[in-house]
Design an enzyme around this catalytic site. Structure first.
Site, PDB file in Angstrom:
ATOM      1  N   LYS A 233       1.022  -1.330  -0.154  1.00 41.99           N
ATOM      2  CA  LYS A 233       0.124   0.164  -0.358  1.00 41.99           C
ATOM      3  C   LYS A 233       0.838   1.256   0.340  1.00 41.99           C
ATOM      4  O   LYS A 233       0.187   2.430  -0.328  1.00 41.99           O
ATOM      5  CB  LYS A 233      -1.121   0.054   1.181  1.00 41.99           C
ATOM      6  CG  LYS A 233      -2.188  -1.300   0.974  1.00 41.99           C
ATOM      7  CD  LYS A 233      -3.476  -0.217   0.200  1.00 41.99           C
ATOM      8  CE  LYS A 233      -4.211  -0.904   0.040  1.00 41.99           C
ATOM      9  NZ  LYS A 233      -5.687   0.150  -0.297  1.00 41.99           N
TER      10      LYS A 233
ATOM     11  N   SER B 158       0.167 -10.016  -0.406  1.00 37.94           N
ATOM     12  CA  SER B 158       0.416  -8.782  -0.839  1.00 37.94           C
ATOM     13  C   SER B 158       0.442  -7.884   0.646  1.00 37.94           C
ATOM     14  O   SER B 158       0.744  -6.913   1.151  1.00 37.94           O
ATOM     15  CB  SER B 158      -0.966  -8.378  -1.157  1.00 37.94           C
ATOM     16  OG  SER B 158      -2.478  -8.741  -0.279  1.00 37.94           O
TER      17      SER B 158
HETATM   18  C1  LIG Z   1      -2.680  -6.950   2.233  1.00 35.14           C
HETATM   19  C2  LIG Z   1      -4.142  -6.531   1.371  1.00 35.14           C
HETATM   20  N1  LIG Z   1      -4.159  -7.059  -0.131  1.00 35.14           N
HETATM   21  C3  LIG Z   1      -5.123  -6.994  -0.839  1.00 35.14           C
HETATM   22  C4  LIG Z   1      -5.918  -5.653  -0.334  1.00 35.14           C
HETATM   23  C5  LIG Z   1      -7.331  -5.712  -1.182  1.00 35.14           C
HETATM   24  O1  LIG Z   1      -6.656  -4.369  -2.670  1.00 35.14           O
HETATM   25  P1  LIG Z   1      -7.451  -3.738  -3.262  1.00 35.14           P
HETATM   26  O2  LIG Z   1      -7.831  -2.774  -2.159  1.00 35.14           O
HETATM   27  O3  LIG Z   1      -6.580  -2.472  -4.051  1.00 35.14           O
HETATM   28  O4  LIG Z   1      -8.107  -4.325  -4.147  1.00 35.14           O
HETATM   29  C6  LIG Z   1      -5.732  -4.536   0.748  1.00 35.14           C
HETATM   30  C7  LIG Z   1      -6.225  -3.487   0.568  1.00 35.14           C
HETATM   31  O5  LIG Z   1      -6.754  -3.267   1.795  1.00 35.14           O
HETATM   32  C8  LIG Z   1      -4.584  -5.084   1.717  1.00 35.14           C
HETATM   33  O6  LIG Z   1      -4.558  -4.030   2.588  1.00 35.14           O
END
Ligand SMILES: Cc1ncc(COP(=O)(O)O)c(C=O)c1O
Length: 320
Positions: free
Chosen positions: A54, A305
């Protein structure tokens, strides 16, 4: 012309943000490869600064921001990873940042956001109310609102993660990405397809809140009744740009319940020794449950992520 970005756009975004981020590793996973029959690697973005991808989007956005806007400052509303990404990116660019959170936000998250130099304003009891406060500050103080997913420059920044995957593994056949509002997958899908249009992009949502899947099925943006408790996947309505990009660049979206995603989170801690948060475990869950359908031996990158998981419940442990 519908919105799209080229490989060059992502390379430029990456050059802009590279001095401030880590190049996170792409780790081989024998465990997942054996379970799936694919060659699976994990993009370990949980090791990124602020603990998730992020920070990439805000860093790109602020690097492009006119001086006049920078002087006024920025505002966002989030109690999660977006808050920390905006806070640190703003600090790096010398910009004042205000983050609106609901009054019941976890004290640790408030402290982390303040620790990155942002002013935290606590308002209301749910995100929508905190977001109203942020909009009010835009009107009253001329701050620039930083949307968590529906923003072209932010998407370009998040997509640099996809560029790193194809640079490190040009032979990759498919990329599996979690979806909340769709910012990450919008960037990653355009980045990898602009490198090689044959790379498959598969999104993963919780079936307890599949806002993108529903919109795709309906052929138009839908607002859903969202019941997932997984921070990061919890969105009632995805973004407009995000929806349009996903319609054109994403090959499939699979869904599975929170319970299975949490099981995959523990599986990843235990087997891979990687402390991922719920949202980041969604691609692993999809792979473990056979929802990602590809020819045997396919080379698959799963995007882990983030790793900002609340471990308070484990603090009482006194033996192992
Ligand atoms: C760790 C993590 N993975 C995935 C996502 C999903 O991302 P997006 O809202 O860009 O689809 C988020 C969103 O906050 C997140 O914090």
């Amino acid at each position: 012309m519908p919105f799209s970005l080229t490989l060059r756009d992502f390379a430029e975004a990456r050059a802009r943000i590279a001095p401030h981020i880590k190049r996170t590793p792409l780790l081989g996973s024998r465990q997942l490869s054996e379970r799936t029959g694919y060659d699976v690697k994990l993009k370990a973005e949980l090791f990124q600064r602020v603990g998730s991808y992020k920070i990439r989007g805000p860093l790109n956005k602020f690097a492009l921001m006119p001086e006049e806007e920078k002087r006024r400052g920025v505002v966002c509303s989030s109690a999660g990873n977006h808050a920390q990404g905006v806070a640190l990116a703003a600090q790096i660019h010398g910009i004042r940042a205000v983050v609106c959170m609901a009054e019941n936000a976890t004290p640790a998250k408030v402290a982390a956001t303040r620790g990155y130099g942002a002013e935290v304003v606590l308002h209301g009891t749910i995100w929508d109310e905190a977001n109203e406060k942020a909009k009010e500050l835009v009107r009253e103080q001329g701050l620039t609102y930083v949307h968590p997913f529906d923003d072209a420059q932010l998407i370009a920044g998040q997509g640099t993660l996809g560029l790193e995957i194809v640079q490190d593994w040009p032979e990759v056949d498919a990329v599996v990405v979690p979806i909340g509002g769709g910012g990450l997958i919008s960037g990653v899908s355009m980045a990898v397809k602009s490198f090689n249009p044959n790379i498959k992009v598969i999104g993963v949502e919780s079936s307890d809140g599949p806002a993108m899947r529903r919109s795709l099925d309906a052929g138009a943006l839908e607002t859903i009744d969202c019941r997932t408790v997984i921070d990061g996947l919890r969105v009632r309505r995805v973004g407009e740009i995000n929806f349009s990009v996903v319609q054109r660049f994403v090959d499939d979206i699979v869904t599975l319940p929170d319970r299975e995603i949490f099981e995959a989170m523990l599986w990843t801690w235990e087997r891979c020794k990687l402390v991922v948060e719920g949202a980041a475990a969604a691609p692993v869950a999809a792979l473990l449950h056979g929802l990602v359908k590809l020819p045997e031996g396919s080379r698959v990158a799963a995007v882990l992520s983030g790793g900002n998981v609340n471990l308070d419940q484990l603090r009482g442990l006194t033996w192992n």
